[in-house]
Scaffold this active site. Structure first.
Site, mmCIF file in Angstrom:
data_model
loop_
_atom_site.group_PDB
_atom_site.id
_atom_site.type_symbol
_atom_site.label_atom_id
_atom_site.label_comp_id
_atom_site.label_asym_id
_atom_site.label_seq_id
_atom_site.Cartn_x
_atom_site.Cartn_y
_atom_site.Cartn_z
ATOM 1 N N GLU A 605 0.296 -1.318 -0.424
ATOM 2 C CA GLU A 605 0.205 -0.359 -0.499
ATOM 3 C C GLU A 605 0.690 1.022 -0.056
ATOM 4 O O GLU A 605 0.735 2.357 -0.598
ATOM 5 C CB GLU A 605 -0.760 -0.112 0.855
ATOM 6 N N ALA A 610 2.219 6.790 0.750
ATOM 7 C CA ALA A 610 1.875 6.467 2.111
ATOM 8 C C ALA A 610 0.731 5.508 2.514
ATOM 9 O O ALA A 610 0.800 4.723 1.929
ATOM 10 C CB ALA A 610 2.637 8.007 3.110
ATOM 11 N N GLU A 666 13.925 15.386 -1.985
ATOM 12 C CA GLU A 666 14.992 14.914 -1.953
ATOM 13 C C GLU A 666 16.325 15.598 -1.284
ATOM 14 O O GLU A 666 16.206 17.009 -1.679
ATOM 15 C CB GLU A 666 14.840 14.275 -2.977
ATOM 16 N N ASP A 677 9.724 9.640 -9.405
ATOM 17 C CA ASP A 677 8.822 9.020 -8.467
ATOM 18 C C ASP A 677 7.503 9.317 -8.617
ATOM 19 O O ASP A 677 6.869 8.405 -8.569
ATOM 20 C CB ASP A 677 9.280 9.698 -7.239
ATOM 21 N N LYS A 681 4.553 5.204 -8.555
ATOM 22 C CA LYS A 681 3.466 5.769 -8.609
ATOM 23 C C LYS A 681 2.774 5.474 -9.539
ATOM 24 O O LYS A 681 1.332 4.848 -9.469
ATOM 25 C CB LYS A 681 3.522 6.731 -7.995
#
Ligand code: ADP
Ligand code: ASP
Ligand code: MG
Length: 814
Positions: A605, A610, A666, A677, A681
Site C-alpha cells: 500500500e 504512503a 529529496e 518518483d 507511482k
C-alpha cells in the site's frame, strides 16, 4: 478411596517429593484411604534401558549406573532423617549390585530378552516406591508399601503385557487398603509364571487406572509436570493451553496419537468403572488441571487438541495386480499383526491400485519382512511392486469429539498446512470422525503443529514471525509504533508479533528462539554479523517457523531481487520499497504470481501515497467490477507543496528553495522535479488495473525547461530556475487571470499515463489542495459525476510506517 499417581518428574527431586507429600497430606486429611502409585525417579527407566543396550553391544555401562545410583542416594539423604536412611541405602546398594550382575550376564551372553529387560526395569519403581513410602512414614503418615506384582497379573508379552483383569480384580478384591496410605509400584506386574512383566513405557498411569477400577475408587489423579492435558505438546507448541475437560474418547485418541501426558490404555479401566481421571500439576497443585470423564453436555469446543507422532514410517504398496485382488487387505494386515506391527493409520485410493499405511518408526524392518513373506509370489510375478518405505515422516492429528457435527474443519486444517508450504503426503480421517490426520515430513512437524494450532483457533493469540530489512527513518518509526501497540495488538486483536530478524545494508541479526525486542537502537547496538540477505533468508527458513512475514523498509534494488526467494519459502512480503513494483512489468507480475502460487501475501500500500488507502481502494473498485474511467493524482508531497505555494509574488525558485529548507524535497530537489518518483507511482496504479505498462509508456510532459533539468549542480539548478522565472510565471499569470490554479497532475486514462501541468478551476477536486498533501481521484462507472477522492499526507516516516503497520495487520487477517 482415591488413587494418586506421581510420574517420574514428580518424584525426581527433593523439591518435587516435598510437593508430593503436601498433596498426599491434603487428600489424606479428608479421611479418604489413598493408593499412591509411583513411577521410577525421572530418567531412571531410560538409564536402565540405555545401560542394558550398552551391555548388549559389549560397551561399558558403569558410568550410567553410577549416575542413576547416586540419584537415589541424594534423595534418601536429602529427605529422610538419618535414623531411617540405612535400610534404604542398603536397598539401593543391593538393587544396583543385582542390576550390575544382570548386565554383566547380558554383556557376556550378548543377549537381552524381553524377560530380562522387564526384570531390570522393575528396579526403578521398586526403589522409588520404597523410598517414598518410608519418606511418608517419616512424616508421620500411616504409609505402607505394596509391590504391584502381588496384584496385577498379565500375560507374558514382556515389555507390553496385557492385563488379566479377572485375576487382577480378584486379587484387588482380597486386598483392603482401608484407612491407610499404600504406596504402590507403577508400571510393573507379574505373569502366571511369576516372572516380572511391564505394562509398556509410561505404564504407571495404567497401573493407577487398573487399581482404581478394581478397588472401585472415587477418582484417579495423575500428577505430572504440566497443568493438565493441553491442546498440544507444550514443548512443541508455545501457545498450547490446558483443557479443563475431555471425554475418555478424546483423551484416548489424543494420547494414542502422541500426547504423552497419559498412557492410552489408562482410559479403558476408567471407562469400564466410570471413574473420573484428573490430570494435575505437582508443581502447581492449585491449577484445576484437566478432568477426563464420560462426555458431558458441557463439553465445549470443537477441537480439543493437535497431537503428533514424530517418528513414523509410511509404507506404500502399489501394483496393477492389486486391482480387484480379493482378500488383499486382509492378508496384508494379518501378516503385519503376525509380526506384531501396529498400524497407526491407513489410506487407500479408490482405484485400489495402491494402499498406504503408517507404522511405528521402529517397526519398519518387521513390516518389510511381513510383506515380503506374505506377498513373495505376487512381488516376484510383478503383480505388486516392491513396497516403498519412507521413514522420515510424522503424523499430525486434530482431535475433537464435536468435529463430526461440523463442516469445514478439514478444509481449515489442510489450508493452514498448504498456506505455510507444508507438503501433505497422506491424509486419513477416522470413521469415528474423532480425528483427522495428515502425514507430513518430519522436519516440518514443529512448524505444522504451530500453524494448525493457531489457525484452528485454539490459541487465543496468533503469532507472526516477522523479519525486517531497513533501519532508516521508516524502519525506526515502525519499530516505535509496534512497540507502542504491542499490548493492544495482543489484548484486543489477538496478534503477537515476534521479531525474528533485522537486517540493514551493513549488518544483520537473527534471533535464536525468543523474539528480539522492539527497541531498534538496542538491537543494533551490538557488534552484529555482516549483512548477507541470502544467509538471512536461509537461516530463518531453516528454523521452520510458521506465519513468516518479511518487511522491506529499504529502497534497495538488491533487496527486491531476493523477493522470489522469500515467496518460495512461503514468506509473505510487506513493502514500502517502490523499486519492486515499478521496474519491468515482467518482474511485477512475477512477484504477484509467486505470492499466489505459494499462498502468501504481498502487500505494498505504501508504494503510492504512503499510508493513504489508495491501492486498497483501487483494488476494491477493480475487484468489485467497477470500470475505472480515469485516475487523476498528485502523488508527490514536494510537487504538491511547490505548486500549491507558487502564487502571488513568490518566484518558482523561491518556492522550491523553501520546500527544500522545510525538508519536503529529496536532498537534491531535481529528483522530485524530474517526475521519476511520480511516474513510478502512476505506473504501479496502471498495473493494478491490469495494464501491462512499462516506464517508457509514462509520458512526462516536462514542466521544467531542459536547462534546469540538465544543470550540473544544485546551485546551478537554482540559477537556471531563476533565469527561467518568466517562463514559469507565464503559466502562473495565465492561471491566475482565468481564476484557475496550476497543478502538476498524473492522469491515467484510456490505458495511457500522462504527467503534465494543468490549470484547474474551482470545480476541480484538486483546486483547493494545500500544504504538501497528496490527492487522488478515481472516476469510475459508479463514481462518475462525483469522483471518489482520497486526500491526505502522502509522505513522511510516520504515515509510511503506519501504512506498513496496517499492511502487516492485513497479512495477519488473511
Ligand atoms: P510423567 O513422568 O509425569 O508420567 P510424562 O513425561 O510421561 O510425565 O508426561 C508429561 C509430559 O507430556 C509433559 O511434560 C509434556 O511435555 C508432554 N506432553 C505431550 N503432549 C502433551 C499434551 N497434549 N498435554 C500435556 N502434556 C503433553
Ligand atoms: N517408569 C516407566 C517409564 O518411564 C513408567 C512410567 O513412568 O509411567 O516408562
Ligand atoms: Mg508418563
Amino acid at each position: 478411596m482415591k488413587v494418586l499417581k506421581f510420574g517420574g518428574t514428580s518424584v525426581g527431586s527433593l523439591e518435587a517429593l516435598k510437593n508430593v507429600k503436601s498433596i498426599v497430606e491434603k487428600e489424606f486429611n479428608q479421611n479418604v484411604p489413598l493408593v499412591v502409585v509411583c513411577s521410577a525417579f525421572s530418567g531412571i527407566t531410560n538409564s536402565l534401558l540405555l545401560a542394558a543396550e550398552e551391555a548388549l553391544i559389549q560397551n561399558d555401562f558403569s558410568e550410567i549406573l553410577k549416575v542413576a545410583e547416586d540419584k537415589h542416594y541424594q534423595v534418601i539423604s536429602g529427605l529422610l532423617p538419618r535414623t531411617m536412611q540405612n535400610p534404604l541405602l542398603m536397598l539401593v546398594k543391593v538393587s544396583f549390585n543385582e542390576i550390575e550382575d544382570i548386565l554383566f550376564s547380558v554383556k557376556n551372553l550378548g543377549e537381552l530378552s524381553g524377560r530380562i529387560k522387564d526384570r531390570l526395569l522393575a528396579y526403578g519403581e521398586q526403589m522409588s516406591s520404597k523410598i517414598i513410602a518410608t519418606y511418608l512414614q517419616s512424616e508421620n503418615f500411616p504409609a505402607n508399601h505394596k509391590d504391584a506384582r502381588e496384584l496385577i497379573v498379565t500375560d507374558s508379552n514382556f515389555g507390553n503385557a496385557s492385563v488379566d483383569f479377572s485375576k487382577t480384580n480378584e486379587n484387588l478384591k482380597n486386598w483392603n487398603p482401608e484407612n491407610q496410605i499404600y504406596v504402590v509400584t507403577g508400571f510393573i506386574s507379574k505373569d502366571k509364571n511369576q516372572d516380572t512383566t511391564t505394562l509398556g513405557r509410561g505404564g504407571s498411569d495404567y497401573t493407577a487406572a487398573i487399581l482404581g477400577s478394581g478397588l472401585k475408587a472415587d477418582e484417579i489423579q495423575i500428577w505430572t509436570d504440566v497443568d493438565g492435558f493441553m491442546t498440544a505438546d507444550p514443548r512443541l507448541v508455545k501457545n498450547a493451553f490446558s483443557q479443563p475437560e475431555l471425554s475418555y474418547q478424546e483423551a484416548m485418541e489424543m494420547s494414542y496419537f502422541g500426547a504423552k501426558v497419559i498412557y492410552p490404555p489408562t482410559m479403558i479401566p476408567a471407562i469400564e468403572s466410570q471413574i473420573p481421571i484428573y490430570i494435575k500439576n505437582t508443581f502447581n497443585p492449585e491449577n484445576p488441571g484437566t478432568l477426563i470423564h464420560q462426555k458431558s453436555e458441557i463439553s465445549k469446543g470443537l477441537i480439543k487438541g493437535i497431537v503428533s507422532i514424530e517418528k513414523t514410517c509410511l509404507v506404500n504398496i502399489t501394483g496393477n495386480g492389486m486391482i480387484g485382488m480379493k482378500g488383499f487387505s486382509g492378508r496384508l494386515f494379518n501378516a503385519l499383526a503376525k509380526y506384531d506391527v501396529n498400524v497407526i493409520l491407513i489410506t487407500q485410493a479408490s482405484s485400489e491400485h495402491s494402499i498406504s499405511f503408517v507404522v511405528n518408526f521402529n517397526d519398519e524392518k518387521k513390516a518389510e519382512k511381513a510383506i515380503q513373506e506374505e506377498f513373495e509370489f505376487e512381488i516376484n510375478a510383478n503383480k505388486i511392486d516392491e513396497p516403498q518405505f519412507d521413514n522420515e515422516l510424522s503424523i499430525l492429528s486434530v482431535v475433537g469429539e464435536n468435529m463430526k457435527k461440523t463442516r469445514g474443519i478439514s478444509g481449515k486444517f489442510f489450508s493452514a498446512l498448504g498456506k505455510n508450504g507444508i507438503n501433505i503426503i497422506a491424509i486419513a480421517q477416522g470413521s469415528s470422525e474423532l480425528n483427522i490426520s495428515a502425514v507430513i515430513e518430519r522436519n516440518e512437524l514443529s512448524k505444522a503443529l504451530n500453524v494448525v494450532h493457531d489457525s484452528l483457533l485454539l490459541s487465543p493469540v496468533k503469532t507472526f514471525n516477522v523479519m525486517f530489512a531497513g533501519t532508516g527513518n521508516i524502519g525506526k518509526e515502525l519499530f516505535k509504533q509496534l512497540k507502542r501497540e504491542e499490548e493492544n495488538l495482543e489484548k484486543n486483536h489477538q496478534i503477537k508479533i515476534n521479531v525474528i530478524g533485522v537486517t540493514n545494508s551493513r549488518q544483520m541479526i537473527i534471533s535464536e528462539n525468543e523474539s528480539l525486542n522492539f527497541d531498534l537502537n538496542k538491537i543494533l547496538d551490538k557488534n552484529l554479523e555482516k549483512s548477507d540477505l541470502e544467509n538471512f533468508i536461509n537461516s530463518i527458513s531453516s528454523k521452520n517457523l510458521p506465519n513468516l512475514v518479511f518487511i522491506d523498509n529499504t529502497s534497495s534494488e538488491d533487496v527486491v531481487s531476493h523477493y522470489p526467494q522469500f515467496f518460495e519459502n512461503n514468506i509473505s512480503i510487506v513493502t514500502c520499497n517502490k523499486k519492486g513494483n515499478s521496474s519491468g512489468y515482467e518482474q511485477y507480475s512475477k512477484f504477484k504470481r509467486l505470492a499466489k502460487k505459494n499462498n502468501v501475501s504481498f502487500l505494498y500500500e505504501t508504494n503510492v501515497g504512503a499510508g493513504l488507502p489508495i491501492i486498497k481502494t483501487l483494488n476494491d473498485l477493480w475487484i468489485s467490477g467497477d470500470e475505472i474511467l480515469k485516475i487523476e493524482a498528485i502523488l508527490s508531497g514536494t510537487i504538491s507543496y511547490i505548486f500549491n505555494n507558487y502564487v502571488g509574488e513568490k518566484t518558482f525558485a523561491e518556492v522550491v528553495r523553501t520546500a527544500q529548507e522545510l525538508g519536503y524535497t529529496e536532498p537534491d530537489p531535481r529528483d522530485d522535479l524530474n517526475g521519476m518518483d511520480f511516474s513510478r507511482k502512476m505506473l504501479i496504479l496502471g498495473r493494478e488495473i491490469g495494464l501491462p505498462l512499462e516506464m517508457s509508456d509514462v509520458n512526462i510532459k516536462d514542466f521544467l525547461p531542459e536547462a534546469c533539468l540538465k544543470a550540473d549542480s544544485i546551485p546551478s539548478f537554482y540559477e537556471e530556475l531563476e533565469k527561467n522565472e518568466p517562463y514559469f510565471s507565464s503559466f502562473k499569470n495565465e492561471a491566475e487571470s482565468s481564476g484557475k490554479k496550476l497543478r502538476l497532475i498524473g492522469i491515467l486514462e484510456d490505458g495511457k499515463i500522462n504527467i503534465e501541468v494543468k490549470m484547474v478551476d474551482a470545480n476541480h477536486a484538486f483546486y483547493g489542495l494545500s500544504g504538501s498533501d497528496n490527492i487522488i481521484s478515481f472516476t469510475t462507472s459508479r463514481y462518475k459525476n462525483t469522483p471518489l477522492v482520497v486526500k491526505g499526507p502522502g509522505a513522511g516516516a510516520e504515515v509510511t510506517a503506519a501504512g506498513v503497520f496496517a499492511d502487516l495487520v492485513r497479512v495477519t487477517a488473511q
